[in-house]
Design a protein around this motif. Structure first.
Motif, PDB file in Angstrom:
ATOM      1  N   ASP A  88       2.701  32.982  -0.732  1.00  0.00           N
ATOM      2  CA  ASP A  88       2.345  33.335   0.645  1.00  0.00           C
ATOM      3  C   ASP A  88       3.378  34.223   1.333  1.00  0.00           C
ATOM      4  OD1 ASP A  88       4.447  31.627   1.363  1.00  0.00           O
ATOM      5  OD2 ASP A  88       3.175  30.225   2.464  1.00  0.00           O
ATOM      6  N   GLY A  89       4.455  34.580   0.636  1.00  0.00           N
ATOM      7  CA  GLY A  89       5.475  35.452   1.195  1.00  0.00           C
ATOM      8  C   GLY A  89       6.552  34.718   1.962  1.00  0.00           C
ATOM      9  N   GLU A  90       6.395  33.411   2.120  1.00  0.00           N
ATOM     10  CA  GLU A  90       7.362  32.637   2.910  1.00  0.00           C
ATOM     11  C   GLU A  90       7.827  31.366   2.218  1.00  0.00           C
ATOM     12  OE1 GLU A  90       8.854  33.517   5.757  1.00  0.00           O
ATOM     13  OE2 GLU A  90       7.813  35.432   5.614  1.00  0.00           O
ATOM     14  N   SER A  91       6.949  30.342   2.183  1.00  0.00           N
ATOM     15  CA  SER A  91       7.426  29.014   1.790  1.00  0.00           C
ATOM     16  C   SER A  91       6.523  28.232   0.854  1.00  0.00           C
ATOM     17  CB  SER A  91       7.641  28.178   3.054  1.00  0.00           C
ATOM     18  OG  SER A  91       6.402  28.028   3.738  1.00  0.00           O
ATOM     19  N   ALA A  92       5.503  28.875   0.279  1.00  0.00           N
ATOM     20  CA  ALA A  92       4.591  28.118  -0.575  1.00  0.00           C
ATOM     21  C   ALA A  92       3.995  28.980  -1.682  1.00  0.00           C
ATOM     22  CB  ALA A  92       3.465  27.509   0.251  1.00  0.00           C
ATOM     23  N   LEU A  93       3.773  28.326  -2.820  1.00  0.00           N
ATOM     24  CA  LEU A  93       2.989  28.891  -3.909  1.00  0.00           C
ATOM     25  C   LEU A  93       1.637  28.195  -3.883  1.00  0.00           C
ATOM     26  CD1 LEU A  93       5.513  28.761  -6.909  1.00  0.00           C
ATOM     27  CD2 LEU A  93       5.146  30.628  -5.284  1.00  0.00           C
ATOM     28  N   TYR A  94       0.622  28.861  -4.431  1.00  0.00           N
ATOM     29  CA  TYR A  94      -0.717  28.286  -4.498  1.00  0.00           C
ATOM     30  C   TYR A  94      -1.235  28.382  -5.922  1.00  0.00           C
ATOM     31  CZ  TYR A  94      -0.710  28.214   0.543  1.00  0.00           C
ATOM     32  OH  TYR A  94      -0.393  27.951   1.852  1.00  0.00           O
ATOM     33  N   PHE A  95      -1.928  27.319  -6.343  1.00  0.00           N
ATOM     34  CA  PHE A  95      -2.530  27.255  -7.671  1.00  0.00           C
ATOM     35  C   PHE A  95      -3.998  26.890  -7.542  1.00  0.00           C
ATOM     36  CE2 PHE A  95       1.752  25.167  -8.090  1.00  0.00           C
ATOM     37  CZ  PHE A  95       2.410  26.239  -8.666  1.00  0.00           C
ATOM     38  N   ALA A  96      -4.810  27.398  -8.452  1.00  0.00           N
ATOM     39  CA  ALA A  96      -6.195  26.967  -8.580  1.00  0.00           C
ATOM     40  C   ALA A  96      -6.321  26.339  -9.960  1.00  0.00           C
ATOM     41  CB  ALA A  96      -7.156  28.136  -8.422  1.00  0.00           C
ATOM     42  N   PHE A  97      -6.483  25.022  -9.997  1.00  0.00           N
ATOM     43  CA  PHE A  97      -6.631  24.316 -11.269  1.00  0.00           C
ATOM     44  C   PHE A  97      -8.093  24.385 -11.686  1.00  0.00           C
ATOM     45  CE2 PHE A  97      -3.019  20.920 -10.816  1.00  0.00           C
ATOM     46  CZ  PHE A  97      -2.096  21.924 -10.625  1.00  0.00           C
ATOM     47  N   LEU A  98      -8.348  24.957 -12.849  1.00  0.00           N
ATOM     48  CA  LEU A  98      -9.681  24.924 -13.428  1.00  0.00           C
ATOM     49  C   LEU A  98      -9.750  23.631 -14.228  1.00  0.00           C
ATOM     50  CD1 LEU A  98      -9.937  28.621 -14.638  1.00  0.00           C
ATOM     51  CD2 LEU A  98     -10.629  27.642 -12.460  1.00  0.00           C
ATOM     52  N   LEU A  99     -10.691  22.778 -13.911  1.00  0.00           N
ATOM     53  CA  LEU A  99     -10.746  21.442 -14.484  1.00  0.00           C
ATOM     54  C   LEU A  99     -11.840  21.347 -15.530  1.00  0.00           C
ATOM     55  CD1 LEU A  99     -10.358  19.560 -11.099  1.00  0.00           C
ATOM     56  CD2 LEU A  99      -8.550  20.150 -12.741  1.00  0.00           C
ATOM     57  N   PHE A 100     -11.432  20.900 -16.725  1.00  0.00           N
ATOM     58  CA  PHE A 100     -12.348  20.761 -17.854  1.00  0.00           C
ATOM     59  C   PHE A 100     -12.353  19.312 -18.314  1.00  0.00           C
ATOM     60  CE2 PHE A 100     -10.634  25.033 -17.856  1.00  0.00           C
ATOM     61  CZ  PHE A 100     -11.779  25.806 -17.932  1.00  0.00           C
ATOM     62  N   GLY A 101     -13.493  18.835 -18.761  1.00  0.00           N
ATOM     63  CA  GLY A 101     -13.584  17.467 -19.255  1.00  0.00           C
ATOM     64  C   GLY A 101     -13.479  16.446 -18.141  1.00  0.00           C
ATOM     65  N   PRO A 102     -13.557  15.168 -18.513  1.00  0.00           N
ATOM     66  CA  PRO A 102     -13.575  14.114 -17.490  1.00  0.00           C
ATOM     67  C   PRO A 102     -12.221  13.897 -16.801  1.00  0.00           C
ATOM     68  CG  PRO A 102     -13.642  13.163 -19.686  1.00  0.00           C
ATOM     69  CD  PRO A 102     -13.769  14.649 -19.858  1.00  0.00           C
ATOM     70  N   GLU A 103     -11.108  14.218 -17.478  1.00  0.00           N
ATOM     71  CA  GLU A 103      -9.780  14.010 -16.896  1.00  0.00           C
ATOM     72  C   GLU A 103      -8.899  15.220 -17.158  1.00  0.00           C
ATOM     73  OE1 GLU A 103      -7.793  10.401 -17.919  1.00  0.00           O
ATOM     74  OE2 GLU A 103      -9.651   9.250 -17.886  1.00  0.00           O
ATOM     75  N   SER A 104      -7.957  15.431 -16.267  1.00  0.00           N
ATOM     76  CA  SER A 104      -6.986  16.509 -16.418  1.00  0.00           C
ATOM     77  C   SER A 104      -5.590  15.918 -16.227  1.00  0.00           C
ATOM     78  CB  SER A 104      -7.235  17.608 -15.386  1.00  0.00           C
ATOM     79  OG  SER A 104      -6.116  18.456 -15.286  1.00  0.00           O
ATOM     80  N   ARG A 105      -4.758  16.013 -17.248  1.00  0.00           N
ATOM     81  CA  ARG A 105      -3.391  15.496 -17.147  1.00  0.00           C
ATOM     82  C   ARG A 105      -2.631  16.225 -16.036  1.00  0.00           C
ATOM     83  NH1 ARG A 105       0.985  15.207 -22.000  1.00  0.00           N
ATOM     84  NH2 ARG A 105       2.439  13.801 -20.965  1.00  0.00           N
TER      85      ARG A 105
END
Length: 152
Positions: free
Chosen positions: A49-66
């Motif tokens: 964001d240019g200041e104080s945070a990173l952003y992620f988009a988790f693509l979720l596959f299967g019933p669980e994601s570690r």
């Protein structure tokens, strides 16, 4: 030669402005999440964001994601971004912070920050995908070092 002696002789610390510029230029790094025996490491596309945070988009596959489970349980996490152009020209930024999910209705910041993120095309055809979940990594502190390249 100690690490401190090495850094003093051949590498330079990056100031906050250089770190911000570097994070804005990059779009992929390694997320380290606490796990029982050893940290869980995963390559991640990110937006800054240019200041104080990173952003992620988790693509979720299967019933669980570690990655999702560990992120949801983590009190803190680390993120590493580096660019190694040659043995004599490289940059590295290590961040420490807190990761938390973002509610779907609050994705404006995530979408804007993710414009510079690198995205592999592998995931566009992977199935079955359970969904996408947004995360914000609030930066508590960072350090950056570099060797070579422009000195300005």
């Amino acid at each position: 030669m100690s690490t401190d002696e090495f850094l003093e002789s051949s590498a330079a610390t990056m100031d906050d402005d250089r770190i911000r510029a570097f994070l804005t230029e990059q779009g992929v790094g390694t997320l380290a999440l606490p796990d029982e025996d050893a940290p869980y490491l995963v390559p991640m596309s990110f937006g800054y964001d240019g200041e104080s945070a990173l952003y992620f988009a988790f693509l979720l596959f299967g019933p669980e994601s570690r990655k999702e489970t560990l992120s949801d349980d983590a009190a803190g996490a680390r993120f590493l971004v580096y660019d190694a152009r040659s043995p004599h020209e490289w940059r590295s930024v290590s961040l420490r912070g807190r990761i938390a999910p973002i509610e779907e209705g609050e994705w404006t910041d995530l979408r804007e920050a993710m414009e510079n993120a690198w995205h592999p095309d592998l995931f566009s055809s992977a199935e079955p995908m359970r969904g996408v979940r947004g995360y914000r990594f609030r930066i508590d502190d960072w350090t950056g070092i570099r060797q070579g390249g422009p000195s300005e």
